[in-house]
Design a protein around this motif. Structure first.
Motif, PDB file in Angstrom:
ATOM      1  N   LYS A 308       0.829  -1.210   0.000  1.00 56.41           N
ATOM      2  CA  LYS A 308       0.000   0.000   0.000  1.00 56.41           C
ATOM      3  C   LYS A 308       0.863   1.260   0.000  1.00 56.41           C
ATOM      4  O   LYS A 308       0.806   2.070  -0.916  1.00 56.41           O
ATOM      5  CB  LYS A 308      -0.941  -0.001   1.213  1.00 56.41           C
ATOM      6  N   THR A 309       1.698   1.390   1.031  1.00 57.48           N
ATOM      7  CA  THR A 309       2.463   2.621   1.220  1.00 57.48           C
ATOM      8  C   THR A 309       3.543   2.772   0.150  1.00 57.48           C
ATOM      9  O   THR A 309       4.384   1.898  -0.032  1.00 57.48           O
ATOM     10  CB  THR A 309       3.129   2.630   2.617  1.00 57.48           C
ATOM     11  N   GLY A 310       3.497   3.889  -0.556  1.00 56.48           N
ATOM     12  CA  GLY A 310       4.495   4.180  -1.573  1.00 56.48           C
ATOM     13  C   GLY A 310       4.237   3.506  -2.894  1.00 56.48           C
ATOM     14  O   GLY A 310       4.917   3.793  -3.891  1.00 56.48           O
ATOM     15  N   THR A 311       3.282   2.586  -2.936  1.00 56.56           N
ATOM     16  CA  THR A 311       2.933   1.909  -4.181  1.00 56.56           C
ATOM     17  C   THR A 311       1.577   2.401  -4.660  1.00 56.56           C
ATOM     18  O   THR A 311       1.442   2.936  -5.756  1.00 56.56           O
ATOM     19  CB  THR A 311       2.914   0.384  -3.977  1.00 56.56           C
ATOM     20  N   LEU A 312       0.557   2.228  -3.807  1.00 57.73           N
ATOM     21  CA  LEU A 312      -0.746   2.825  -4.101  1.00 57.73           C
ATOM     22  C   LEU A 312      -0.761   4.301  -3.708  1.00 57.73           C
ATOM     23  O   LEU A 312      -1.500   5.101  -4.277  1.00 57.73           O
ATOM     24  CB  LEU A 312      -1.855   2.090  -3.354  1.00 57.73           C
ATOM     25  N   VAL A 499      -4.086  -6.302  -2.197  1.00 59.01           N
ATOM     26  CA  VAL A 499      -3.269  -5.384  -1.399  1.00 59.01           C
ATOM     27  C   VAL A 499      -2.734  -6.152  -0.202  1.00 59.01           C
ATOM     28  O   VAL A 499      -3.504  -6.671   0.615  1.00 59.01           O
ATOM     29  CB  VAL A 499      -4.096  -4.168  -0.932  1.00 59.01           C
ATOM     30  N   VAL A 500      -1.407  -6.259  -0.128  1.00 64.55           N
ATOM     31  CA  VAL A 500      -0.749  -6.978   0.966  1.00 64.55           C
ATOM     32  C   VAL A 500       0.021  -5.949   1.789  1.00 64.55           C
ATOM     33  O   VAL A 500       1.002  -5.378   1.319  1.00 64.55           O
ATOM     34  CB  VAL A 500       0.214  -8.052   0.417  1.00 64.55           C
ATOM     35  N   ASN A 504      -3.561  -1.757   9.199  1.00 61.93           N
ATOM     36  CA  ASN A 504      -4.822  -2.375   9.613  1.00 61.93           C
ATOM     37  C   ASN A 504      -5.857  -2.318   8.497  1.00 61.93           C
ATOM     38  O   ASN A 504      -5.708  -1.598   7.509  1.00 61.93           O
ATOM     39  CB  ASN A 504      -5.360  -1.728  10.898  1.00 61.93           C
ATOM     40  N   ASN A 505      -6.929  -3.057   8.649  1.00 59.38           N
ATOM     41  CA  ASN A 505      -7.920  -3.203   7.592  1.00 59.38           C
ATOM     42  C   ASN A 505      -8.724  -1.924   7.347  1.00 59.38           C
ATOM     43  O   ASN A 505      -9.131  -1.638   6.212  1.00 59.38           O
ATOM     44  CB  ASN A 505      -8.863  -4.366   7.899  1.00 59.38           C
ATOM     45  N   ILE A 506      -8.938  -1.122   8.403  1.00 64.19           N
ATOM     46  CA  ILE A 506      -9.766   0.083   8.230  1.00 64.19           C
ATOM     47  C   ILE A 506      -9.032   1.116   7.365  1.00 64.19           C
ATOM     48  O   ILE A 506      -9.590   1.664   6.412  1.00 64.19           O
ATOM     49  CB  ILE A 506     -10.143   0.679   9.609  1.00 64.19           C
ATOM     50  N   THR A 507      -7.758   1.378   7.707  1.00 64.18           N
ATOM     51  CA  THR A 507      -6.958   2.315   6.903  1.00 64.18           C
ATOM     52  C   THR A 507      -6.801   1.796   5.486  1.00 64.18           C
ATOM     53  O   THR A 507      -6.947   2.543   4.508  1.00 64.18           O
ATOM     54  CB  THR A 507      -5.569   2.506   7.544  1.00 64.18           C
ATOM     55  N   THR A 508      -6.487   0.518   5.352  1.00 57.07           N
ATOM     56  CA  THR A 508      -6.263  -0.081   4.035  1.00 57.07           C
ATOM     57  C   THR A 508      -7.525   0.003   3.186  1.00 57.07           C
ATOM     58  O   THR A 508      -7.454   0.303   1.982  1.00 57.07           O
ATOM     59  CB  THR A 508      -5.821  -1.550   4.190  1.00 57.07           C
ATOM     60  N   LYS A 509      -8.669  -0.253   3.780  1.00 57.62           N
ATOM     61  CA  LYS A 509      -9.942  -0.183   3.046  1.00 57.62           C
ATOM     62  C   LYS A 509     -10.183   1.233   2.514  1.00 57.62           C
ATOM     63  O   LYS A 509     -10.576   1.403   1.348  1.00 57.62           O
ATOM     64  CB  LYS A 509     -11.092  -0.605   3.952  1.00 57.62           C
ATOM     65  N   ALA A 510      -9.940   2.236   3.342  1.00 56.15           N
ATOM     66  CA  ALA A 510     -10.169   3.626   2.917  1.00 56.15           C
ATOM     67  C   ALA A 510      -9.282   3.995   1.733  1.00 56.15           C
ATOM     68  O   ALA A 510      -9.742   4.600   0.757  1.00 56.15           O
ATOM     69  CB  ALA A 510      -9.911   4.573   4.082  1.00 56.15           C
TER      70      ALA A 510
END
Length: 837
Positions: A308-312, A499-500, A504-510
């Motif tokens: 997620k971080t730096g990629t998305l 997305v790996v 946490n799931n809440i931040t990742t979902k947003a």
């Protein structure tokens, strides 16, 4: 100086004169002494090729027969064929050398008191090298300064666990090829190049060949079968011709002509060229290919597992909110006036690296500078460190000043800090409520705490320390501007996106919803995933989009489960913990800017600009290359069939002109077909529908009978046209020379039309004529020009035993060749109706 925090002032490194003297005395840091390239050696290797041996043999026979002009022509063909092969080999070699230069890792050294990054080969003995977590060590040496330093030496010892070393331990040696697992060390180089432990293995390593890919193996088997067929047909033709004529030399000439027409020597050359130049083209796009064989796999990717971080996201962490547990205060957008809020920020800063490289930690240092009246960072030295670990992870740093005052600060996943802090259930729920509320905005949340541990007998793990929960810090890393489009392009190409992340799931979902990830409501945590058996694991992963709170073992399990489900997996990662998953995946992708050396070392591709859209380019390139190899091979098969049958059938069937083609005619066609296969088709652009089709199965092959049946039919249809022209000309003109001319011209025309028709097996020839490929135009124009010279220049016409054709005769040749090739357009039309509804 800020770049020398935690490095003693007396460690300044070498100056320019000392570097030059050391290099002069001990040489360069080259691990493997690869054989130097010599053009004459490469040329000698080319002369071992079966096609060139055949040409030389035919030349010798012509000399014996006294046909010197034909003999010299065949020797000229040796030069021409060698030149084409040499040119292709040189292009491939230069492309690979350019990739090798880009793949060379950089090493941080101290020179003249400053930290600089240099290519690994420029390390000299007595250099001071700085090795940090995630780095690959590139020389042998002895530690002179360290900070909680451990190294993984499994590449040399086979032991998977990390070893802690320092300047105070009995074993203070570090070795080239090992990986820094945690902390930092400065070591003085004692051995470089072949003198290192790894270098001494060089003689065995250099002889280890890279395993052939499935397609490469299939091509090798195909070429071997064709070679065996060539030998069998050569013997048969030689025997039949000798039986009929009792002329051994002409029999050999006939047999060698047919063997030459059967041998598909262009195919292995084309494969090597396509892979090397494909890698070079990707390099021009900002994608470093570490292994050329990866190019073949790219077009087959069925699922991409992305961080997620730096990629998305943009990897620009701005501090959005701070929560202080002591007074239940939540402050946002730079309002850090409350003393408890400032305490949270200060504690989080001490829990960060003293010389930060992570965007979040850089932000914390910057915010600390703004809020503190007295900067205490220079007064405290870090004397112990617990690196990021745990499930979920956290990290702890221990500092102390000259007066003995201690600071023990930790930060990590909210759950990690809650688990080890002395809180009751109500307090935990209160903190989790705030954390979830912030995370729903797409913020990345970290818990912060401190410990008042006073002894020196530190526990083995940081989780054993007594902690006090201080608060939460919330960062926002916005999605990249182009990411929504990129994700949609993956979906259009039939590639699943997962997305790996360790978040946490809440931040990742947003964030996932803002990035356009489909089914972002489906998630599973790493700890839960590891409880599943193999079948459950595959089922859950296939049904889930967000894989959160992931740790190395969980990431590796995801990759292996997808592979066991026959998926072709691309894994995107940048950290030390991503190494195993990157290595295990079919296509490991590391980030060029924020990626660690371990990630880059394990990966197959490196995205120089950390831009995921480059993966779309890479997949498109992989599909283009595979499709173009398929076109090239099927073209070669299709055009070889009429050559083989035109040489052999008149002899076997007892027709009146058994010597309709001689070696000079066959070699002319070979000289046209070679560049068409390995140069022209390599330059073909991607077809317009390629990125809207599902990925091909990795083990599928265009060399199967089902795939090759179209090419065989094409070849047989051209053969029918050629043999029709043979009989038509023989019956109409009753002249061997004119019959040969008509047959030869028809075959040349058919070759040109076939090269154009096979540019796509879906779109019509009228569509593909719009594709830009100047090399295709140039080679076909040159072929027509050479044909004109052969037919209408008396000296060449006499040499090829042909004669000028009238306009009507040329028209007949063009008509027959067009009909024998362009029937494939009907099949294409039917295919378009079925696929492009």
């Amino acid at each position: 100086m800020s770049d020398k925090i935690n490095i003693p002032e007396h460690l300044t490194g070498l100056n320019d004169n000392e570097v030059a003297a050391s290099r002069k005395q001990f040489g360069s840091n080259e691990q493997l002494n690869k054989p130097q390239y010599h053009w004459w050696r490469a040329l000698f290797e080319l002369l071992k090729e079966p096609m060139l041996i055949l040409l030389v043999a035919i030349s010798v026979i012509y000399f014996i027969l006294g046909q010197n002009s034909e003999a010299w022509f065949m020797l000229s063909a040796v030069i021409a064929v060698s030149g084409i092969s040499f040119y292709q080999d040189n292009r491939s070699r230069k492309a690979l050398e350019a990739l090798e230069a880009l793949n060379e890792p950089l090493t941080t050294v101290l020179r003249k008191g400053k930290k600089i990054s240099i290519p690994t080969k420029e390390i000299v003995i007595n250099d001071l090298v700085i090795a940090e977590e995630g780095n690959l060590i590139n020389a042998d040496g002895e530690i002179v300064h360290s900070n909680d330093f451990s190294v993984n030496e499994s590449s040399l010892t086979g032991e998977a666990y990390s070893v802690f070393k320092s300047e105070k331990t009995e074993d203070k040696k570090v070795f080239s090829g090992t990986l820094v697992a945690s902390g930092l060390a400065v070591f003085r180089v004692t051995e470089i190049g072949s003198g290192t432990v790894l270098g001494k293995l060089g003689s065995s390593l250099i002889n280890i060949k890279e395993e052939a890919t499935p397609l490469q193996q299939q091509i090798e088997r195909f070429v071997k079968k064709m070679a065996y067929a060539g030998i069998a047909v050569f013997v048969l033709v030689w025997a039949v011709y000798f039986w009929k004529t009792n002329d051994i030399l002409h029999s050999l000439l006939k047999g060698l002509t047919l063997a030459m027409s059967i041998l598909p020597e262009e195919i292995p050359v084309a494969f090597t060229t396509f892979m090397a130049l494909g890698s070079w083209r990707l390099m021009q796009e900002g994608i470093i290919v570490k292994k050329t064989r990866t190019v073949e796999t790219l077009g087959s990717a069925t699922v991409i597992c992305t961080d997620k971080t730096g990629t998305l996201t943009e990897n620009k962490m701005s501090l959005q909110a701070v929560y202080a547990f002591a007074n239940n205060q939540l402050s946002k957008e730079g309002n850090w006036n409350d003393p408890e809020i400032r305490k949270v920020i200060t504690t989080a800063m001490w829990a960060s690296e003293p010389v930060p490289f992570d965007p979040m930690e850089k932000t914390l240092h910057q915010e600390y500078e703004k809020i503190t009246p007295v900067d205490e960072r220079t007064s405290f030295k870090m004397f112990h460190e617990y690196p990021l670990d745990g499930k979920p992870p956290m990290m702890t740093h221990l500092f102390q000043n000259k007066e003995g005052k201690r600071i023990i600060a930790a930060k990590g996943a909210t759950e990690a800090l809650l688990t080890i802090s002395n809180l009751n259930e109500t307090q935990r729920n209160q903190i989790l409520h705030v954390s979830d509320s912030l995370a729903s905005n797409g913020f990345r949340i970290l818990g912060v705490g401190y410990s008042d541990f006073e002894g020196n007998d530190f526990p083995e793990t940081q989780q054993e320390l007594p902690f006090h929960f201080v608060g939460l810090i919330a960062f926002f890393d916005p999605p990249k501007a182009n990411i929504h489009k990129v994700i949609q392009q993956f979906y259009d190409a039939g590639i699943k996106v997962k997305v790996v992340t360790g978040d946490n799931n809440i931040t990742t979902k947003a964030i996932a919803e803002k990035a356009g990830i489909a089914e972002a409501e489906k998630f599973v945590n790493g700890a839960d995933l590891m409880q599943l058996n193999n079948s459950e694991l595959i089922h859950v992963i296939n049904k889930t989009t967000l894989l959160t709170r992931m740790f190395p073992e969980a990431k590796l399990s995801i990759v292996n489960a997808l592979k066991n489900d026959n998926q072709i997996v691309a894994m995107v990662g940048d950290g030390v913990n991503d190494g195993p998953a990157l290595k295990a995946s079919h296509i490991g992708v590391a980030m060029g800017q924020k990626g660690t050396e371990i990630a880059k070392s394990a990966a197959d591709l490196i995205l120089i600009d950390d831009d995921l859209s480059k993966m779309i380019v890479a997949v498109a390139t992989g599909r283009r290359i595979y499709t173009n190899i398929k076109k090239a091979v099927q073209y070669i098969v299709s055009i070889h069939i009429p050559i083989i049958l035109t040489v052999s059938l008149p002899l076997f069937l007892g027709w009146q002109y058994p010597d309709i083609f001689t070696p000079v005619h066959v070699i002319f066609l070979e000289l046209v077909m070679g560049p068409m296969c390995s140069i022209v088709y390599e330059n073909e652009p991607i077809e317009k529908n390629s990125m809207q089709l599902p990925p091909r199965a990795l083990r599928s092959t265009f060399l199967s009978f089902r795939e090759m049946s179209t090419s065989i039919l094409q070849g047989l249809a051209i053969t029918i046209g050629i043999l029709f022209m043979y009989q038509f000309s023989a019956q109409t003109y009753a002249s061997e020379q004119l019959t040969r001319t008509m047959v030869f011209t028809t075959l040349v025309f058919a070759n040109i039309i076939l090269s154009l028709a096979n540019r796509s097996f879906l779109y019509s020839i009228f569509t593909t004529l719009e594709y830009k490929n100047n090399i295709m135009l140039a080679l076909n124009s040159a072929t027509l020009s050479l044909l004109a010279l052969i037919l209408y220049l008396p000296v060449t016409a006499d040499f090829f035993k042909v004669e000028p054709l009238s306009v009507s005769q040329l028209g007949i040749c063009l008509l027959v060749s067009s009909v024998s090739v362009l029937w494939i357009e009907i099949l294409k039309w039917k295919r378009r109706k079925r696929l492009l509804k």
